[in-house]
Design a protein around this motif. Structure first.
Motif, PDB file in Angstrom:
ATOM      1  N   ALA A 176      25.864 140.217 -20.478  1.00 31.52           N
ATOM      2  CA  ALA A 176      25.457 138.998 -21.183  1.00 31.52           C
ATOM      3  C   ALA A 176      25.648 137.577 -20.315  1.00 31.52           C
ATOM      4  O   ALA A 176      24.678 136.741 -20.455  1.00 31.52           O
ATOM      5  N   LEU A 177      26.916 137.920 -19.509  1.00 32.89           N
ATOM      6  CA  LEU A 177      27.000 136.935 -18.596  1.00 32.89           C
ATOM      7  C   LEU A 177      26.039 136.628 -17.720  1.00 32.89           C
ATOM      8  O   LEU A 177      25.486 135.492 -17.094  1.00 32.89           O
ATOM      9  N   THR A 185      21.185 127.336 -16.677  1.00 30.67           N
ATOM     10  CA  THR A 185      21.437 126.484 -15.420  1.00 30.67           C
ATOM     11  C   THR A 185      22.917 126.208 -15.295  1.00 30.67           C
ATOM     12  O   THR A 185      23.625 125.031 -15.521  1.00 30.67           O
ATOM     13  N   TYR A 186      23.416 127.343 -14.815  1.00 27.31           N
ATOM     14  CA  TYR A 186      25.069 127.209 -14.549  1.00 27.31           C
ATOM     15  C   TYR A 186      25.494 127.599 -13.055  1.00 27.31           C
ATOM     16  O   TYR A 186      25.793 128.612 -12.813  1.00 27.31           O
ATOM     17  N   PRO A 187      25.247 126.564 -12.296  1.00 25.59           N
ATOM     18  CA  PRO A 187      25.113 126.605 -10.792  1.00 25.59           C
ATOM     19  C   PRO A 187      26.591 127.259 -10.397  1.00 25.59           C
ATOM     20  O   PRO A 187      26.597 128.148  -9.561  1.00 25.59           O
ATOM     21  N   HIS A 188      27.649 126.697 -11.214  1.00 29.16           N
ATOM     22  CA  HIS A 188      28.996 127.043 -10.563  1.00 29.16           C
ATOM     23  C   HIS A 188      29.491 128.492 -10.984  1.00 29.16           C
ATOM     24  O   HIS A 188      30.062 129.196 -10.427  1.00 29.16           O
ATOM     25  N   LEU A 189      28.961 128.744 -12.400  1.00 32.58           N
ATOM     26  CA  LEU A 189      29.104 130.182 -12.780  1.00 32.58           C
ATOM     27  C   LEU A 189      28.317 131.137 -11.929  1.00 32.58           C
ATOM     28  O   LEU A 189      28.773 132.268 -11.430  1.00 32.58           O
ATOM     29  N   ALA A 191      27.584 130.815  -8.603  1.00 28.58           N
ATOM     30  CA  ALA A 191      27.876 130.922  -7.436  1.00 28.58           C
ATOM     31  C   ALA A 191      29.258 131.999  -7.314  1.00 28.58           C
ATOM     32  O   ALA A 191      29.777 132.621  -6.457  1.00 28.58           O
ATOM     33  N   THR A 192      30.181 131.683  -8.514  1.00 29.08           N
ATOM     34  CA  THR A 192      31.411 132.647  -8.552  1.00 29.08           C
ATOM     35  C   THR A 192      31.264 133.776  -9.472  1.00 29.08           C
ATOM     36  O   THR A 192      32.223 134.370  -9.641  1.00 29.08           O
ATOM     37  N   VAL A 195      33.481 137.143  -8.630  1.00 24.70           N
ATOM     38  CA  VAL A 195      34.985 136.878  -9.138  1.00 24.70           C
ATOM     39  C   VAL A 195      34.913 136.969 -10.414  1.00 24.70           C
ATOM     40  O   VAL A 195      35.809 137.777 -10.923  1.00 24.70           O
ATOM     41  N   LEU A 196      33.925 136.376 -11.092  1.00 26.23           N
ATOM     42  CA  LEU A 196      34.063 136.219 -12.694  1.00 26.23           C
ATOM     43  C   LEU A 196      33.934 137.746 -13.282  1.00 26.23           C
ATOM     44  O   LEU A 196      34.336 137.931 -14.423  1.00 26.23           O
ATOM     45  N   THR A 197      33.259 138.547 -12.749  1.00 23.53           N
ATOM     46  CA  THR A 197      32.715 139.751 -13.475  1.00 23.53           C
ATOM     47  C   THR A 197      33.555 140.796 -12.623  1.00 23.53           C
ATOM     48  O   THR A 197      33.348 141.878 -12.938  1.00 23.53           O
TER      49      THR A 197
END
Lengths: 221, 221
Positions: A176-177, A185-189, A191-192, A195-197
């Motif tokens: 979902a993420l 439009t979540y540029p920072h998510l 890019a990361t 690591v987030l997943t």
DNA sequence: ACCTGAACACCGTTCAAGT
DNA sequence: ACCTGAACACCGTTCAAGT
């Protein structure tokens, strides 16, 4: 209240608090918190539901006893005084709490949903506050650091166990993420995202723990 | 799935997702999470229970929509770039999340029990990661700092709202704590009891938040 | 003293049938 | 298309009655 009287009169009891908490933890591990019902627990113990209420006033009372049981031994993780500096001893305590919660399915959910005040829980808190006070932190700092470390650890482990629930492929809402990040439009998510997943939860935990301990170092003196 | 089709055919719908989430949040504030049942919610909306399932696949789906709704606006708390340094902007985001959860009875419990991936939740995350990346933190550090701050904030607010539940006299288990500390042998808890039982939760929160941000400062570069 | 049997007042969810 | 009515398969908790 919920503790039967001491001398054995009449027939010996078929269940008791300790056996019931053990059976409840077994059932928790097998089926998860949502499937832990008083009826199923009674079945596992070979009694009728009503019998449980002679030992636990409510289901919440049972869950509190389970939380207290899960915390067993965590207080000893600090080790003897002198075995590592204060930050290493505090880190061992925080890791021991996470490990204790991870030891049971939905352990963090049980712990977060209760307020145990038994010797295991209080012993853990006393241990952590003690490590900090003996290191020269003030009473207020030590008490508040206990809360910060505990709340972070419980919050983290809650997420860790939630992420591992569904069970088959990868992280549950990592899909979902990814989807939402790709569309929106979540540029920072974006890019990361790697690591987030990531499912290296130990690394996430150690990072947060290090922030708290480094922060404590900065606050000291 | 749970979204009815677009053109209005037949009679106009009596409820929709937005109205239902609003009514659910009202019911939450009035009666708490334990009393938030699909039947009571249907009553409040003037429909039968089954009607809710045309808009929400499960109760969990409804709770997720409530969590997403609660997070509305929190992403904007960072303010425009340049309005404060990175640590102040990050602190504002963390405070906004706590405030958003405190705005509804059992808000933290709802939030902790769901995994919203709507624009409010993702916008908040993107905002916080963005503040850190723009301050020069690496992608890995920024992503993990997001988790640390979020987990601490949710863990803290969970406790804060649990402590304020019962409602009448003082803290709920502060009594149990005092009693156990007086009876047992927890010297460090006894020494720090005034702070441990303090209801100045804002101070507790600020202390933990400061530890995390000071820790981030130490980790930077 | 300890447990059973049975009830009370609910739950979440599904689904044919109505309009 | 949207909602009702009614059911299914459960819940936590209480309490007289048995042994």
């Amino acid at each position: 209240m919920s503790t039967p009287s001491s001398p054995t009169r009449g027939r010996p009891a078929r269940i008791d608090r300790t056996r019931t908490v053990e059976a409840a933890l077994d059932l928790l591990d097998e089926s998860g918190l949502d499937a832990l019902t008083m009826r199923r627990l009674a079945d596992a113990l070979g009694v009728q539901v009503g019998a449980l209420y002679r030992y636990f006033a409510t289901k919440q009372d049972l869950l509190t006893a389970m939380a207290e049981r899960m915390a067993g031994g965590a207080a000893d993780a600090a080790g003897p005084p002198g075995d590592g500096d204060w930050s290493e001893r505090a880190a061992r305590l925080a890791r021991a709490l996470r490990t204790a919660l991870l030891a049971h399915r939905d352990g963090a959910r049980v712990f977060a949903g209760t307020h145990a005040t038994g010797p295991n829980t209080l012993g853990f808190s006393d241990s952590l506050v003690g490590v900090l006070r003996e290191a020269g932190f003030g009473d207020g700092e030590a008490a508040r650091a206990l809360y910060a470390v505990t709340h972070f650890t419980v919050g983290h482990t809650l997420e860790e166990q939630a992420a591992l629930r569904p069970g088959d492929g990868g992280t549950p809402e990592a899909g979902a993420l990814r989807e939402a990040v790709a569309a929106g439009t979540y540029p920072h998510l974006a890019a990361t995202l790697p690591v987030l997943t990531s499912t290296d939860f130990a690394a996430h935990f150690e990072f947060g723990l290090r922030l708290l301990l480094d922060g404590l170092r900065a606050v000291r003196g």
